[in-house]
Design an enzyme around this catalytic site. Structure first.
Site, PDB file in Angstrom:
ATOM      1  CG  HIS A  55       9.792  37.493 -27.304  1.00 26.32           C
ATOM      2  ND1 HIS A  55      11.030  37.635 -26.729  1.00 26.32           N
ATOM      3  CD2 HIS A  55       9.019  38.474 -26.769  1.00 26.32           C
ATOM      4  CE1 HIS A  55      11.011  38.655 -25.880  1.00 26.32           C
ATOM      5  NE2 HIS A  55       9.797  39.173 -25.885  1.00 26.32           N
ATOM      6  CG  HIS A 164      17.960  33.515 -30.884  1.00 27.20           C
ATOM      7  ND1 HIS A 164      17.445  34.066 -32.029  1.00 27.20           N
ATOM      8  CD2 HIS A 164      17.010  33.659 -29.938  1.00 27.20           C
ATOM      9  CE1 HIS A 164      16.230  34.536 -31.790  1.00 27.20           C
ATOM     10  NE2 HIS A 164      15.934  34.306 -30.521  1.00 27.20           N
TER      11      HIS A 164
END
Ligand SMILES: [Zn+2]
Length: 249
Positions: A55, A164
């Site tokens: 990603h 994250h």
């Protein structure tokens, strides 16, 4: 060995592991400028980049960092177009910074997602977050369940370095299902205090995750209401249901 990190994009973490000679590894550089600036400021000497998956918010800094520092990039096959020079997979052992890094296949978030373990750190990318887990973009719920169970077998003092800062949202979801869970309530207070002061909530210790992460050990949680009947199902199915509920939270 020392660990530091850079906050990038909205809520990504780029992890940097370094030794006393200031040689460093860069894990999942989603952008290059902040990494480059930190390396100059701290006199870091990058020796390699590690990638967990393909990603953009984990790989967009790779090409420039690779060009500037002329370093190898270790990643799964799916990152070959993102600049990876050395494809790695489950069972591979890398010897970097005088440490052994074990590679684990963690399909689910993406099909080729991998993680890197070197005592006591585990770089989990977007597979395991504190109090939650990644979305299923390519793999299925059963794949992801097995990937997360693999992480759960690591030593309890493993420090989960996630990709994250999602902890507070994850705790809010868990508490929407388990509003009276004492461990979740207590930990949410702690996390709110950290976030109020703009402090990170990761790395998180695996033994804590076992108490506050409903995706890690669904059977350990006393679900009530319509979820209560789920406790009779196989654990991966509970995981799948929780993941679907989280998608709509
Ligand atoms: Zn991702």
């Amino acid at each position: 060995m020392y660990l530091t990190k850079i906050e990038s994009n909205k809520d990504n973490y780029i992890w940097i592991l370094y030794n006393e000679k200031k040689e460093c590894l860069i894990i999942d550089p989603g952008e290059y400028s902040s990494v480059y600036k930190l390396c100059v400021k701290k006199n870091f000497i990058p020796i390699a980049i590690l990638l967990t998956h393909h990603h953009y918010d984990h790989v967009d800094g790779v090409q420039k960092l690779k060009d500037i520092f002329q370093i190898p990039v270790y990643g799964p096959k799916e990152t070959i177009y993102n600049g990876t020079t050395k494809i790695v997979k489950e069972g591979d052992k890398l010897f970097l910074l005088n440490q052994i890094f074990q590679v684990f296949n963690l399909p689910g978030h993406t099909l080729g997602h991998i993680g890197f373990y070197t005592t006591p750190w585990f770089f989990s990318g977007d597979t395991l977050f504190s109090a939650g887990c990644g979305r299923l973009f390519e793999g299925n719920a059963y794949d992801m369940y097995l990937s997360i169970k693999k992480i759960n077998k690591m030593p309890p003092n493993t420090l989960i370095c996630a990709g994250h800062e999602y902890t507070l949202q994850n705790l809010n979801f868990a508490l929407s299902i388990l509003p009276e869970n004492a461990a979740l309530l207590l930990y949410k207070k702690h996390v709110e205090m950290l976030r109020l002061h703009k402090k990170p909530t990761v790395p998180s210790i695996l033994y804590l995750e076992r108490q506050i992460n409903i995706f890690l050990n669904p059977y350990n949680f006393n679900f009530q209401g319509k979820l209560k009947s789920l406790l009779l199902e196989e654990e991966w199915y509970i995981f799948k249901t929780l993941r679907e509920m989280k998608n709509n939270f």
